[in-house]
Design an enzyme around this catalytic site. Sequence first.
Site, PDB file in Angstrom:
ATOM      1  N   ASP A  16      35.055  16.921  18.370  1.00 38.53           N
ATOM      2  CA  ASP A  16      36.358  16.604  18.922  1.00 38.53           C
ATOM      3  C   ASP A  16      36.236  16.778  20.439  1.00 38.53           C
ATOM      4  O   ASP A  16      35.314  17.447  20.918  1.00 38.53           O
ATOM      5  CB  ASP A  16      37.376  17.581  18.323  1.00 38.53           C
ATOM      6  CG  ASP A  16      38.733  17.468  18.954  1.00 38.53           C
ATOM      7  OD1 ASP A  16      39.178  16.338  19.217  1.00 38.53           O
ATOM      8  OD2 ASP A  16      39.359  18.532  19.180  1.00 38.53           O
ATOM      9  N   ASP A  18      39.264  17.153  23.203  1.00 42.78           N
ATOM     10  CA  ASP A  18      40.199  18.100  23.835  1.00 42.78           C
ATOM     11  C   ASP A  18      40.250  19.433  23.070  1.00 42.78           C
ATOM     12  O   ASP A  18      40.532  19.460  21.869  1.00 42.78           O
ATOM     13  CB  ASP A  18      41.608  17.491  23.888  1.00 42.78           C
ATOM     14  CG  ASP A  18      41.641  16.188  24.680  1.00 42.78           C
ATOM     15  OD1 ASP A  18      40.804  16.009  25.575  1.00 42.78           O
ATOM     16  OD2 ASP A  18      42.519  15.355  24.394  1.00 42.78           O
ATOM     17  N   ARG A 110      42.962   7.223  13.443  1.00 42.99           N
ATOM     18  CA  ARG A 110      43.175   8.615  13.845  1.00 42.99           C
ATOM     19  C   ARG A 110      42.667   9.603  12.810  1.00 42.99           C
ATOM     20  O   ARG A 110      42.877   9.426  11.611  1.00 42.99           O
ATOM     21  CB  ARG A 110      44.676   8.892  14.063  1.00 42.99           C
ATOM     22  CG  ARG A 110      45.239   8.351  15.359  1.00 42.99           C
ATOM     23  CD  ARG A 110      46.736   8.644  15.438  1.00 42.99           C
ATOM     24  NE  ARG A 110      47.021  10.063  15.517  1.00 42.99           N
ATOM     25  CZ  ARG A 110      47.064  10.766  16.647  1.00 42.99           C
ATOM     26  NH1 ARG A 110      46.824  10.182  17.794  1.00 42.99           N
ATOM     27  NH2 ARG A 110      47.334  12.050  16.631  1.00 42.99           N
ATOM     28  N   ASP A 137      39.313  21.724  16.995  1.00 39.55           N
ATOM     29  CA  ASP A 137      40.229  22.849  17.202  1.00 39.55           C
ATOM     30  C   ASP A 137      41.543  22.696  16.450  1.00 39.55           C
ATOM     31  O   ASP A 137      42.449  23.514  16.644  1.00 39.55           O
ATOM     32  CB  ASP A 137      40.504  23.062  18.706  1.00 39.55           C
ATOM     33  CG  ASP A 137      41.293  21.918  19.325  1.00 39.55           C
ATOM     34  OD1 ASP A 137      41.127  20.770  18.864  1.00 39.55           O
ATOM     35  OD2 ASP A 137      42.075  22.179  20.250  1.00 39.55           O
TER      36      ASP A 137
HETATM   37 MG   LIG Z   1      41.286  18.885  19.899  1.00 43.29          MG
END
Ligand SMILES: [Mg+2]
Length: 179
Positions: A16, A18, A110, A137
């Site tokens: 991932d 961000d 997504r 996260d």
């Molecule tokens: Mg993230």
Amino acid sequence: MSLDWNIDSSWSLFLDRDGVINERPINDYVLEWEKFHFRPNVLSSFSSLCAKFSHVFVVTNQQCVALNKISVSDLENIHSQMQKVISDNGGFITKVFAATELKNKFSKMRKPNTMMAQMAKKEFPSVDFKKSIMVGDTDSDIIFGKKLGMKTVLILTSEKTSIKPDISLNSLSDLSALL
Ligand SMILES: [Mg+2]
């Protein structure tokens, strides 16, 4: 602590963006390179981390494109800069996949849907999801990984999560030492 996943160079790493590679702006998006800040110790760990894998993919949800906050080309420019800095630090990103659609029930790309991983496998057929690790996260990252039979690593941030990963770590930089 060490892991008994028996990782070898045939494995793939899915990251991932961000909250894993860069700091995730709270309730906001990274809309320009100047706002892209690598998380502590992450950049220096890419070299040793990437050396353990044949492919390293970034799979990122970026509905900011559908919200007209950033163009596809500007998003790709941020990713090119990110890849260059990672490369300058001895690592590599095989390819970045971004889901740019709005978050709703029709979203196919997504996460937690798995299309970005399927696209990676189509382009790089040696990718084996059973020999892959997903690092994220949020719950959607962990669900994405579990749907594909990947090992899952949760990076602990302020994000509230409820899906249990295989392991939880404070930083991507902690992963390399465990493999
Ligand atoms: Mg993230």
